[in-house]
Design a protein around this motif. Structure first.
Motif, PDB file in Angstrom:
ATOM      1  N   TRP A  16       0.842  -1.197   0.000  1.00  0.00           N
ATOM      2  CA  TRP A  16       0.000   0.000   0.000  1.00  0.00           C
ATOM      3  C   TRP A  16       0.876   1.246   0.000  1.00  0.00           C
ATOM      4  O   TRP A  16       0.650   2.167  -0.765  1.00  0.00           O
ATOM      5  CB  TRP A  16      -0.932  -0.032   1.207  1.00  0.00           C
ATOM      6  N   PHE A  17       1.899   1.261   0.840  1.00  0.00           N
ATOM      7  CA  PHE A  17       2.798   2.409   0.875  1.00  0.00           C
ATOM      8  C   PHE A  17       3.658   2.494  -0.374  1.00  0.00           C
ATOM      9  O   PHE A  17       4.045   3.581  -0.785  1.00  0.00           O
ATOM     10  CB  PHE A  17       3.682   2.366   2.127  1.00  0.00           C
ATOM     11  N   GLY A  19       2.705   2.114  -3.294  1.00  0.00           N
ATOM     12  CA  GLY A  19       1.910   2.797  -4.307  1.00  0.00           C
ATOM     13  C   GLY A  19       2.057   4.301  -4.298  1.00  0.00           C
ATOM     14  O   GLY A  19       1.656   4.971  -5.254  1.00  0.00           O
ATOM     15  N   PHE A  20       2.632   4.855  -3.259  1.00  0.00           N
ATOM     16  CA  PHE A  20       2.814   6.303  -3.197  1.00  0.00           C
ATOM     17  C   PHE A  20       4.048   6.770  -3.959  1.00  0.00           C
ATOM     18  O   PHE A  20       4.261   7.971  -4.122  1.00  0.00           O
ATOM     19  CB  PHE A  20       2.926   6.779  -1.743  1.00  0.00           C
ATOM     20  N   GLN A  21       4.878   5.838  -4.392  1.00  0.00           N
ATOM     21  CA  GLN A  21       6.097   6.178  -5.114  1.00  0.00           C
ATOM     22  C   GLN A  21       6.214   5.319  -6.361  1.00  0.00           C
ATOM     23  O   GLN A  21       5.505   4.335  -6.526  1.00  0.00           O
ATOM     24  CB  GLN A  21       7.336   5.940  -4.241  1.00  0.00           C
ATOM     25  N   GLN A  26      11.068   1.284  -5.045  1.00  0.00           N
ATOM     26  CA  GLN A  26      10.623   0.107  -4.295  1.00  0.00           C
ATOM     27  C   GLN A  26      11.289  -1.153  -4.852  1.00  0.00           C
ATOM     28  O   GLN A  26      10.625  -2.037  -5.407  1.00  0.00           O
ATOM     29  CB  GLN A  26       9.098  -0.030  -4.386  1.00  0.00           C
ATOM     30  N   ARG A  65      -2.397  -0.361  -9.022  1.00  0.00           N
ATOM     31  CA  ARG A  65      -2.226   0.865  -8.243  1.00  0.00           C
ATOM     32  C   ARG A  65      -3.507   1.668  -8.343  1.00  0.00           C
ATOM     33  O   ARG A  65      -4.033   1.900  -9.421  1.00  0.00           O
ATOM     34  CB  ARG A  65      -1.056   1.670  -8.811  1.00  0.00           C
ATOM     35  N   ARG A  67      -5.763   5.176  -7.305  1.00  0.00           N
ATOM     36  CA  ARG A  67      -5.702   6.584  -6.893  1.00  0.00           C
ATOM     37  C   ARG A  67      -6.937   6.837  -6.030  1.00  0.00           C
ATOM     38  O   ARG A  67      -8.061   6.795  -6.506  1.00  0.00           O
ATOM     39  CB  ARG A  67      -5.706   7.521  -8.087  1.00  0.00           C
ATOM     40  N   TYR A  68      -6.696   7.060  -4.760  1.00  0.00           N
ATOM     41  CA  TYR A  68      -7.786   7.299  -3.827  1.00  0.00           C
ATOM     42  C   TYR A  68      -8.176   8.769  -3.841  1.00  0.00           C
ATOM     43  O   TYR A  68      -7.320   9.646  -3.851  1.00  0.00           O
ATOM     44  CB  TYR A  68      -7.374   6.905  -2.405  1.00  0.00           C
TER      45      TYR A  68
END
Length: 82
Positions: A16-17, A19-21, A26, A65, A67-68
């Motif tokens: 989950w984290f 997905g922010f980069q 990663q 991925r 996008r919230y």
């Protein structure tokens, strides 16, 4: 290994984290997918209840991925206006 608190060992939490980069930041995720594509029995057995790829390797691994978009408060919200 060194432990840094708070640290979460759950794969879903780490993904989950991730997905922010970009995947470039990663390397563990790229390595994980490559091991799955290589048919690493120990890894696949650890991640799944049963290995559906016995004797063969998976053709693909899908990483999605999202996008919230969080909602805000409105006058029509059950919580009332903010």
């Amino acid at each position: 290994p060194c432990l840094i608190s708070p640290y979460h060992y759950r794969l879903d939490w780490l993904a989950w984290f991730a997905g922010f980069q970009s995947y470039h930041h990663q390397p563990w995720l790229v390595h994980l997918v490559q091991r799955m594509l290589d048919g690493d029995d120990a890894l696949i057995t650890a991640l799944m209840a049963s290995n559906p790829f016995i004797g063969r390797r998976p053709d693909q691994v899908r990483v999605m991925r999202y996008r919230y978009k969080y909602t805000g408060y409105s006058k029509d919200s059950p919580m009332g206006p903010h």
